[in-house]
Design a protein around this motif. Structure first.
Motif, mmCIF file in Angstrom:
data_model
loop_
_atom_site.group_PDB
_atom_site.id
_atom_site.type_symbol
_atom_site.label_atom_id
_atom_site.label_comp_id
_atom_site.label_asym_id
_atom_site.label_seq_id
_atom_site.Cartn_x
_atom_site.Cartn_y
_atom_site.Cartn_z
ATOM 1 N N ASP A 15 -1.293 -5.125 0.224
ATOM 2 C CA ASP A 15 -1.230 -5.730 1.550
ATOM 3 C C ASP A 15 -0.087 -6.736 1.666
ATOM 4 O OD1 ASP A 15 -2.260 -7.688 -0.053
ATOM 5 O OD2 ASP A 15 -3.935 -8.187 1.251
ATOM 6 N N THR A 17 3.319 -6.331 1.958
ATOM 7 C CA THR A 17 4.505 -5.507 2.191
ATOM 8 C C THR A 17 5.013 -5.694 3.603
ATOM 9 O OG1 THR A 17 5.379 -3.262 2.177
ATOM 10 C CG2 THR A 17 3.085 -3.498 2.791
ATOM 11 N N GLN A 19 6.402 -3.352 5.287
ATOM 12 C CA GLN A 19 6.283 -2.069 5.980
ATOM 13 C C GLN A 19 5.214 -2.110 7.067
ATOM 14 O OE1 GLN A 19 6.280 1.525 3.551
ATOM 15 N NE2 GLN A 19 4.601 2.322 4.749
ATOM 16 N N THR A 20 4.197 -2.948 6.913
ATOM 17 C CA THR A 20 3.080 -2.976 7.853
ATOM 18 C C THR A 20 2.975 -4.304 8.592
ATOM 19 O OG1 THR A 20 1.611 -3.716 6.105
ATOM 20 C CG2 THR A 20 1.735 -1.336 6.485
ATOM 21 N N ALA A 26 -3.782 -4.217 7.681
ATOM 22 C CA ALA A 26 -3.269 -2.991 7.075
ATOM 23 C C ALA A 26 -2.490 -3.293 5.806
ATOM 24 C CB ALA A 26 -2.383 -2.240 8.067
ATOM 25 N N GLY A 27 -2.279 -2.255 5.049
ATOM 26 C CA GLY A 27 -1.475 -2.325 3.844
ATOM 27 C C GLY A 27 -0.973 -0.928 3.545
ATOM 28 N N VAL A 28 -0.480 -0.738 2.347
ATOM 29 C CA VAL A 28 -0.015 0.584 1.957
ATOM 30 C C VAL A 28 -0.758 1.041 0.715
ATOM 31 C CG1 VAL A 28 2.261 0.382 3.006
ATOM 32 C CG2 VAL A 28 1.938 -0.352 0.653
ATOM 33 N N LEU A 45 8.162 6.529 3.472
ATOM 34 C CA LEU A 45 7.257 5.392 3.583
ATOM 35 C C LEU A 45 5.968 5.647 2.828
ATOM 36 C CD1 LEU A 45 7.640 4.639 7.403
ATOM 37 C CD2 LEU A 45 8.789 3.488 5.509
ATOM 38 N N TRP A 46 5.414 4.581 2.234
ATOM 39 C CA TRP A 46 4.107 4.668 1.601
ATOM 40 C C TRP A 46 3.066 4.906 2.688
ATOM 41 C CZ3 TRP A 46 3.759 4.701 -3.591
ATOM 42 C CH2 TRP A 46 4.833 4.194 -4.314
ATOM 43 N N VAL A 48 0.249 4.260 5.132
ATOM 44 C CA VAL A 48 -0.337 3.033 5.671
ATOM 45 C C VAL A 48 -1.839 3.236 5.818
ATOM 46 C CG1 VAL A 48 -0.393 1.462 7.654
ATOM 47 C CG2 VAL A 48 1.788 2.444 6.875
ATOM 48 N N THR A 50 -5.803 0.910 6.340
ATOM 49 C CA THR A 50 -6.422 -0.373 6.654
ATOM 50 C C THR A 50 -7.315 -0.774 5.485
ATOM 51 O OG1 THR A 50 -8.395 0.520 7.713
ATOM 52 C CG2 THR A 50 -6.451 0.197 9.114
#
Length: 68
Positions: A15, A17, A19-20, A26-28, A45-46, A48, A50
């Motif tokens: 979580d 990152t 990216q989100t 959210a996290g990856v 992209l990793w 995504v 929750t």
């Protein structure tokens, strides 16, 4: 202590990152490799997820490894 099988308890949930940035909960998922996006200059992209999501890769051993 009760263990949940949600992504937030998984050793592969990240979580922290950029990216989100749009989703606070959210996290990856770092279990599977990044997925390619459409477009010539798009980055992979990793996935995504929750914190409440889950998958079949969750195991008690991974929770124990994260706690160690």
């Amino acid at each position: 202590m009760t263990t949940t099988t949600s992504c937030t308890s998984c050793v592969f949930f990240d979580d922290n990152t950029k990216q989100t940035a749009a989703a606070a909960e959210a996290g990856v998922c770092r279990f599977n490799p990044p997925a390619p996006q459409s477009g010539v200059e798009s980055k992979s992209l990793w996935p995504v997820v929750t914190a409440e999501d889950w998958c079949g890769h969750f195991t008690a051993q991974r929770v124990a490894a994260r706690a160690a």
